[in-house]
Scaffold this motif. Structure first.
Motif, PDB file in Angstrom:
ATOM      1  N   LEU A   9       0.844  -1.193   0.000  1.00  0.00           N
ATOM      2  CA  LEU A   9       0.000   0.000   0.000  1.00  0.00           C
ATOM      3  C   LEU A   9       0.879   1.242   0.000  1.00  0.00           C
ATOM      4  CD1 LEU A   9      -2.452  -1.218   2.767  1.00  0.00           C
ATOM      5  CD2 LEU A   9      -2.738  -1.404   0.291  1.00  0.00           C
ATOM      6  N   VAL A  10       0.559   2.181  -0.898  1.00  0.00           N
ATOM      7  CA  VAL A  10       1.348   3.412  -1.031  1.00  0.00           C
ATOM      8  C   VAL A  10       0.385   4.587  -1.127  1.00  0.00           C
ATOM      9  CG1 VAL A  10       3.028   4.657  -2.452  1.00  0.00           C
ATOM     10  CG2 VAL A  10       3.161   2.166  -2.271  1.00  0.00           C
ATOM     11  N   ASP A  11       0.661   5.654  -0.384  1.00  0.00           N
ATOM     12  CA  ASP A  11      -0.168   6.853  -0.501  1.00  0.00           C
ATOM     13  C   ASP A  11       0.229   7.613  -1.762  1.00  0.00           C
ATOM     14  OD1 ASP A  11       1.611   9.399   0.395  1.00  0.00           O
ATOM     15  OD2 ASP A  11       2.195   7.626   1.553  1.00  0.00           O
ATOM     16  N   GLN A  12      -0.700   8.382  -2.310  1.00  0.00           N
ATOM     17  CA  GLN A  12      -0.485   9.081  -3.575  1.00  0.00           C
ATOM     18  C   GLN A  12       0.642  10.102  -3.507  1.00  0.00           C
ATOM     19  OE1 GLN A  12      -4.198  10.557  -5.113  1.00  0.00           O
ATOM     20  NE2 GLN A  12      -5.158   8.548  -5.006  1.00  0.00           N
ATOM     21  N   HIS A  13       0.856  10.702  -2.339  1.00  0.00           N
ATOM     22  CA  HIS A  13       1.939  11.678  -2.175  1.00  0.00           C
ATOM     23  C   HIS A  13       3.307  11.011  -2.326  1.00  0.00           C
ATOM     24  CE1 HIS A  13       4.488  14.824  -0.492  1.00  0.00           C
ATOM     25  NE2 HIS A  13       4.945  13.932   0.361  1.00  0.00           N
ATOM     26  N   SER A  14       3.454   9.802  -1.804  1.00  0.00           N
ATOM     27  CA  SER A  14       4.752   9.115  -1.807  1.00  0.00           C
ATOM     28  C   SER A  14       5.109   8.481  -3.139  1.00  0.00           C
ATOM     29  CB  SER A  14       4.767   8.025  -0.730  1.00  0.00           C
ATOM     30  OG  SER A  14       4.635   8.572   0.556  1.00  0.00           O
ATOM     31  N   LEU A  15       4.108   8.078  -3.917  1.00  0.00           N
ATOM     32  CA  LEU A  15       4.372   7.300  -5.121  1.00  0.00           C
ATOM     33  C   LEU A  15       5.375   7.923  -6.087  1.00  0.00           C
ATOM     34  CD1 LEU A  15       3.865   4.676  -6.576  1.00  0.00           C
ATOM     35  CD2 LEU A  15       1.935   5.767  -7.724  1.00  0.00           C
ATOM     36  N   PRO A  16       5.324   9.228  -6.399  1.00  0.00           N
ATOM     37  CA  PRO A  16       6.311   9.770  -7.340  1.00  0.00           C
ATOM     38  C   PRO A  16       7.765   9.597  -6.879  1.00  0.00           C
ATOM     39  CG  PRO A  16       4.529  11.333  -7.035  1.00  0.00           C
ATOM     40  CD  PRO A  16       4.333  10.247  -6.012  1.00  0.00           C
ATOM     41  N   TYR A  17       7.991   9.510  -5.579  1.00  0.00           N
ATOM     42  CA  TYR A  17       9.346   9.385  -5.036  1.00  0.00           C
ATOM     43  C   TYR A  17       9.841   7.945  -5.019  1.00  0.00           C
ATOM     44  CZ  TYR A  17       8.204  14.063  -3.476  1.00  0.00           C
ATOM     45  OH  TYR A  17       7.827  15.387  -3.445  1.00  0.00           O
ATOM     46  N   ILE A  18       8.923   6.979  -5.060  1.00  0.00           N
ATOM     47  CA  ILE A  18       9.319   5.576  -4.957  1.00  0.00           C
ATOM     48  C   ILE A  18       8.832   4.725  -6.127  1.00  0.00           C
ATOM     49  CG2 ILE A  18       9.586   5.631  -2.455  1.00  0.00           C
ATOM     50  CD1 ILE A  18       6.829   4.345  -2.195  1.00  0.00           C
ATOM     51  N   ASP A  19       8.254   5.345  -7.135  1.00  0.00           N
ATOM     52  CA  ASP A  19       7.770   4.610  -8.293  1.00  0.00           C
ATOM     53  C   ASP A  19       8.922   3.826  -8.929  1.00  0.00           C
ATOM     54  OD1 ASP A  19       6.112   3.705 -10.338  1.00  0.00           O
ATOM     55  OD2 ASP A  19       6.596   5.422 -11.613  1.00  0.00           O
ATOM     56  N   GLY A  20       8.694   2.554  -9.184  1.00  0.00           N
ATOM     57  CA  GLY A  20       9.713   1.701  -9.781  1.00  0.00           C
ATOM     58  C   GLY A  20      10.650   1.057  -8.779  1.00  0.00           C
ATOM     59  N   MET A  21      10.432   1.297  -7.492  1.00  0.00           N
ATOM     60  CA  MET A  21      11.310   0.780  -6.459  1.00  0.00           C
ATOM     61  C   MET A  21      11.113  -0.716  -6.245  1.00  0.00           C
ATOM     62  SD  MET A  21      11.936   2.063  -2.577  1.00  0.00           S
ATOM     63  CE  MET A  21      10.514   1.316  -1.846  1.00  0.00           C
ATOM     64  N   GLU A  22      12.215  -1.390  -5.954  1.00  0.00           N
ATOM     65  CA  GLU A  22      12.182  -2.792  -5.562  1.00  0.00           C
ATOM     66  C   GLU A  22      12.645  -2.874  -4.111  1.00  0.00           C
ATOM     67  OE1 GLU A  22      13.841  -6.729  -7.575  1.00  0.00           O
ATOM     68  OE2 GLU A  22      15.420  -5.536  -6.601  1.00  0.00           O
ATOM     69  N   LEU A  23      11.850  -3.545  -3.297  1.00  0.00           N
ATOM     70  CA  LEU A  23      12.193  -3.734  -1.889  1.00  0.00           C
ATOM     71  C   LEU A  23      12.766  -5.132  -1.717  1.00  0.00           C
ATOM     72  CD1 LEU A  23      12.041  -2.443   0.948  1.00  0.00           C
ATOM     73  CD2 LEU A  23       9.796  -3.496   1.189  1.00  0.00           C
ATOM     74  N   ASP A  24      13.943  -5.216  -1.137  1.00  0.00           N
ATOM     75  CA  ASP A  24      14.610  -6.497  -0.919  1.00  0.00           C
ATOM     76  C   ASP A  24      14.806  -6.694   0.578  1.00  0.00           C
ATOM     77  OD1 ASP A  24      15.910  -8.890  -1.427  1.00  0.00           O
ATOM     78  OD2 ASP A  24      17.732  -7.969  -2.205  1.00  0.00           O
ATOM     79  N   TYR A  25      15.039  -7.927   0.973  1.00  0.00           N
ATOM     80  CA  TYR A  25      15.377  -8.228   2.365  1.00  0.00           C
ATOM     81  C   TYR A  25      16.686  -8.996   2.327  1.00  0.00           C
ATOM     82  CZ  TYR A  25      14.917  -9.299   7.272  1.00  0.00           C
ATOM     83  OH  TYR A  25      15.132  -9.367   8.635  1.00  0.00           O
TER      84      TYR A  25
END
Length: 107
Positions: A63-79
């Motif tokens: 889940l991503v808020d609309q304000h944050s999406l432009p800053y993290i669009d295309g991001m991959e989260l790894d562990y």
């Protein structure tokens, strides 16, 4: 527009949600903070808000808020695990600079 999780990150989130016994997925966003200007927000979500954008990656709802999406669009989260350290790693193609400690970034 998309946010993705590696298989390792998805397994970690699924295991944690199962241990909690509740939750609909992972909430990801950004906030103003740190010496470079922005920092990531990461928490387990128990409900979907009406403003949330939803992405599903490797079986996990992100889940991503609309304000944050432009800053993290295309991001991959790894562990990852590196020696005794383990944690989430943010592979964000939008980052132009980050502070020395890696806690904040600039787009």
């Amino acid at each position: 527009m998309t946010i993705s999780l590696t298989e390792n990150a998805a397994k970690h989130v699924q295991n944690f949600l199962a241990k909690r016994g509740k939750g609909v997925g992972l909430r990801l966003g950004v906030r103003t903070s740190g010496c470079s200007g922005m920092a990531y927000k990461l928490e387990f979500a128990d409900a979907v808000d009406s403003e949330d954008l939803q992405f599903v990656s490797n079986g996990v709802t992100v889940l991503v808020d609309q304000h944050s999406l432009p800053y993290i669009d295309g991001m991959e989260l790894d562990y990852t695990r590196e020696g005794l350290n383990e944690g989430f790693k943010f592979n964000n193609p939008n980052v132009k600079d980050q502070c020395g400690c890696g806690e904040s970034f600039k787009v």
